[in-house]
Design an enzyme around this catalytic site. Structure first.
Site, short mmCIF file in Angstrom:
data_model
loop_
_atom_site.label_atom_id
_atom_site.label_comp_id
_atom_site.label_asym_id
_atom_site.label_seq_id
_atom_site.Cartn_x
_atom_site.Cartn_y
_atom_site.Cartn_z
N ARG A 1 8.48 34.32 17.73
CA ARG A 1 7.94 34.86 16.49
C ARG A 1 8.60 36.20 16.21
O ARG A 1 9.41 36.69 17.00
CB ARG A 1 6.43 35.07 16.63
CG ARG A 1 6.07 35.93 17.85
CD ARG A 1 4.63 36.34 17.88
NE ARG A 1 4.23 36.89 19.17
CZ ARG A 1 4.48 38.11 19.59
NH1 ARG A 1 5.19 38.95 18.82
NH2 ARG A 1 4.07 38.54 20.77
N LYS B 1 4.99 29.72 30.72
CA LYS B 1 5.91 30.61 31.41
C LYS B 1 6.68 29.92 32.53
O LYS B 1 7.83 30.25 32.80
CB LYS B 1 5.14 31.82 31.96
CG LYS B 1 4.72 32.81 30.89
CD LYS B 1 4.07 34.03 31.52
CE LYS B 1 3.89 35.15 30.50
NZ LYS B 1 3.10 34.77 29.35
#
Length: 445
Positions: free
Chosen positions: A293, A116
């Protein structure tokens, strides 16, 4: 086009991918654990391979077993679905180095977005708005306290390697930060093998809005609208809708442009999602993370844009052009998805069991993507998601009315389920107004 596809997942998403593969004439191969031997996705595949016991580490996260199954069945490609190995860069590299096609973004993009802090820094450099926060991991508690003082309380303490709403805590002052820092760091080390912690500004009243992107085979990145994901429990989504009732045409233009920049910054290909936090008071939005994804909630985008995102994924992986004109995307209508989980509708605690009754609603504008049917057992080994109820129509009001009827018609006996929560939500004035935020579930409870 790919001719044979191994689906490295289970339940509803495996069944969903198999459905598109078979429609396209692609041989669909399932892998399954001992606990899932009798689930519908196993029976519906052209071929199925047992890969291990119920423990995901020994089956659905067992890269060696999955690759062995691909080799033994002559699979040409692997689709990871979501969860498990879907955002594992090492697995993606291994798939491709084994001579197989990986149906997803490149390993470098997965790596870049998997941390992140690194992702925040990349996005900031690309001109994507990010919330005030640390640009390096808070290596110790003193560093975290100093960072929080500069950012201003309240702050979010986040696992840098986390995802899916896991590994997060809110600190309203220094005392709370000292507690949350240790908790999040320990959780991150245990769950992700990486204890790196990010400190970021926390917005008490915020909406969670994400943009679906698709990196095409020719290198272009396109955005297929936004999804509103603010109905959440424990930072995990329960309901998603598209378009977002909070997003004006002008704001949408900014959202989509930022998402495309995000994808371009990492040379993105295939399907992905750029998740953002939207401050409804100022219409400012900030990059949250990129999911490299297919998302659980992809069906709402499919309805609004009239595409099959799994087919588009397979076309990109095959080096083919999309089925749509990227320069003439034309959204229309509205769609809402509700996640039907095996959990009680008040405290949202898991409640697995044998499915004694399973009757799905039908009718115009009603779609059910399910992983179970009557006689199956929902086990405690995996996520509690049993099915997704997706409703589409011309307007949001029409969709909500259809959703009420569909929820009432959906019959599940055996495992606990959260259908009563959705019946309550669909009568909730805050939700009906469209002016809700991520605190709505807490206010309902």
């Amino acid at each position: 086009m790919i001719e044979s596809l191994l689906v490295a997942n289970r339940g509803e998403i495996a069944r969903r991918i198999i459905r598109t593969a078979r429609r396209l004439g692609i041989r669909a191969i399932a892998v399954y654990s001992e606990a899932d031997a009798h689930l519908p996705f196993v029976a519906e595949a052209d071929e199925a391979v047992l890969i291990g016991p119920p423990n995901p580490a020994q089956s659905y996260r067992n890269a060696e077993a999955i690759l062995a199954a691909a080799k033994s069945t002559g699979a040409q490609a692997i689709h990871p679905g979501y969860g498990f190995l879907s955002e594992n860069a090492e697995f993606a590299r291994t798939v491709e180095s084994s001579g197989l096609i990986w149906v997803g973004p490149g390993a470098d993009a997965i790596t870049a977005m998997g941390d992140k802090i690194n992702a925040r820094n990349l996005m900031a450099a690309a001109g994507v708005p990010v919330a005030p926060g640390t640009t390096d991991p808070a290596a110790d508690l003193d560093t975290a306290v100093s960072a929080a003082a500069g950012i201003g309380y309240p702050v979010m303490v986040k696992a840098a390697a986390g995802g899916g709403g896991m590994g997060m805590g809110v600190a309203v002052d220094e005392a709370a930060l000292r507690t949350e820092y240790d908790k999040v760091r320990a959780f991150a080390e245990r769950m992700f093998g990486d204890g790196s912690v990010l400190i970021e500004r926390y917005f008490p009243r915020v909406r969670h809005v994400e943009v679906q992107i698709l990196g095409l085979a020719d290198g272009r990145v396109v955005a297929l609208g936004e999804r509103e994901c603010s109905v959440q429990r424990r930072n995990q989504k329960l309901v998603e809708e598209s378009p977002s009732p909070a997003v004006s045409p002008e704001l949408r233009e900014r959202f989509l442009a930022a998402a495309v920049r995000a994808g371009e910054a990492v040379g993105y290909r295939n399907a992905g999602t750029v998740e953002c936090l939207l401050d409804p008071a100022t219409n400012e939005f900030f990059f949250l993370e990129m999911n490299t994804r297919l998302q659980v909630e992809h069906p709402v985008t499919e309805y609004v844009y009239g595409v099959d995102l799994v087919e588009e994924q397979l076309r990109v992986a095959s080096g083919l052009a999309p089925t749509f004109d990227p320069d003439a995307l034309a959204p229309g209508g509205h769609a809402i998805e509700m996640r039907i989980n095996a959990e009680d509708p008040k405290r949202f605690l898991p409640g697995p069991g044998v499915v004694r009754t399973w009757v799905e609603p039908t009718g115009e504008g009603v779609r059910v993507d399910s992983g179970y049917t009557e006689g199956n057992t929902v086990t405690p080994f995996y996520d509690s998601l049993m099915a997704k109820l997706i409703i589409s129509g011309a307007t949001r009001d029409e969709v909500i009315e259809l959703a009420r009827t569909a929820v009432a018609a959906f019959q599940i006996e055996g495992p606990k389920n959260n259908l009563p929560f959705f019946a309550e939500l669909l009568e909730n004035e805050e939700f009906l107004s469209g002016a809700y935020d991520t605190g709505i579930v807490g206010r309902m409870r």
